[in-house]
Design a protein around this motif. Structure first.
Motif, mmCIF file in Angstrom:
data_model
loop_
_atom_site.group_PDB
_atom_site.id
_atom_site.type_symbol
_atom_site.label_atom_id
_atom_site.label_comp_id
_atom_site.label_asym_id
_atom_site.label_seq_id
_atom_site.Cartn_x
_atom_site.Cartn_y
_atom_site.Cartn_z
ATOM 1 N N LEU A 192 -57.031 24.994 -72.758
ATOM 2 C CA LEU A 192 -56.043 24.019 -72.306
ATOM 3 C C LEU A 192 -56.711 22.894 -71.518
ATOM 4 N N GLU A 193 -57.654 23.260 -70.670
ATOM 5 C CA GLU A 193 -58.370 22.244 -69.887
ATOM 6 C C GLU A 193 -59.123 21.287 -70.798
ATOM 7 N N ARG A 194 -59.681 21.815 -71.864
ATOM 8 C CA ARG A 194 -60.418 20.981 -72.821
ATOM 9 C C ARG A 194 -59.481 20.037 -73.577
ATOM 10 N N ILE A 195 -58.242 20.467 -73.832
ATOM 11 C CA ILE A 195 -57.274 19.568 -74.456
ATOM 12 C C ILE A 195 -57.058 18.352 -73.565
ATOM 13 N N GLY A 196 -56.974 18.577 -72.258
ATOM 14 C CA GLY A 196 -56.834 17.464 -71.326
ATOM 15 C C GLY A 196 -58.016 16.510 -71.415
ATOM 16 N N ASP A 197 -59.225 17.072 -71.502
ATOM 17 C CA ASP A 197 -60.417 16.236 -71.648
ATOM 18 C C ASP A 197 -60.351 15.409 -72.930
ATOM 19 N N HIS A 198 -59.877 16.022 -73.997
ATOM 20 C CA HIS A 198 -59.786 15.309 -75.268
ATOM 21 C C HIS A 198 -58.740 14.187 -75.214
ATOM 22 N N CYS A 199 -57.655 14.414 -74.498
ATOM 23 C CA CYS A 199 -56.666 13.335 -74.317
ATOM 24 C C CYS A 199 -57.303 12.166 -73.569
ATOM 25 N N SER A 200 -58.132 12.481 -72.579
ATOM 26 C CA SER A 200 -58.843 11.423 -71.852
ATOM 27 C C SER A 200 -59.802 10.676 -72.779
ATOM 28 N N ASN A 201 -60.424 11.399 -73.707
ATOM 29 C CA ASN A 201 -61.298 10.745 -74.675
ATOM 30 C C ASN A 201 -60.521 9.785 -75.579
#
Length: 223
Positions: A192-201
């Motif tokens: 889930l945390e990585r999904i947030g990072d991908h949204c930032s990307n």
């Protein structure tokens, strides 16, 4: 209308359809996890191939567009951004399928709902769905005013993620029979945390396309 314009409209429409599918995958993964619905989890897993097909098709179409029309300036930035965004959406789709697989894990059916509440996982899902939706709106409207809000919400996801190890370690100390599942739950929260990072990307790509600015290093400096 020029042929190049028609091709670009087609590209953008493909990305929109992929985006809607990934949003749906994330929502269904959330539903499956929070309600322990194995049927919905299987639906997410079965639709993952559609996400992969979209990525391959869009990437190929973007490469063909560059090769055939030699776009420059804003058109080139948009094409490059769409390629990276579709790749990022595919990664988010992978994480959604991973969440669905966790739901189907027969070894981890005994985790109490109270632990999920304490980990604030529903809040995490809500924030991520909002981020991905806002990214879609920002690209659709070519408006980067939303980017600050999206990036700040990633900080909210990170804060929840960073509290998870302490919550889980306390739980596993009291319930050693759930250590295996507790560790798997931590891996799920990491997804889930990585999904947030991908949204930032995705935000970075939208700003690159619309404003011709690179956010990557400035974002890292801000944490």
């Amino acid at each position: 209308m020029k042929h190049t314009e028609q091709e670009m409209i087609h590209l953008k429409e493909e990305v929109k359809r992929m985006w809607q599918l990934v949003l749906s995958q994330l929502e269904k993964a959330r539903q499956a996890f929070l309600t322990h619905d194995s049927d919905v989890a299987r639906e997410v897993i079965s639709r993952e191939k559609r996400v992969d097909v979209y990525e391959l098709k869009i990437e190929s179409d973007c490469e063909n567009y560059i090769a055939l029309y030699s776009p420059v300036a804003v058109d080139l930035r948009l094409t490059l951004s769409l390629m990276k965004i579709c790749n990022t959406l595919e990664r988010i789709g992978d994480f959604a399928a991973g969440i669905a697989l966790h739901v189907l894990d027969d070894d981890c059916q005994g985790i109490p709902d109270s632990l999920v509440e304490k980990l604030e996982m529903e809040q995490m899902f809500d924030v991520l769905q909002g981020m991905l939706s806002d990214c879609y709106v920002a690209l659709e409207n070519e408006n980067t005013k939303l980017t600050g809000r999206i990036l700040s919400r990633d900080n909210e996801v990170n804060a929840i993620y960073h509290t998870a190890p302490k919550v889980l370690s306390e739980f596993m100390a009291e319930h050693p029979e759930h250590i295996y599942c507790g560790l798997k739950l931590l891996l799920l929260i990491r997804k889930l945390e990585r999904i947030g990072d991908h949204c930032s990307n995705i935000v970075e790509e939208i700003v690159f396309y619309v404003d011709a600015k690179v956010l990557k290093h400035s974002k890292n400096q801000n944490g």
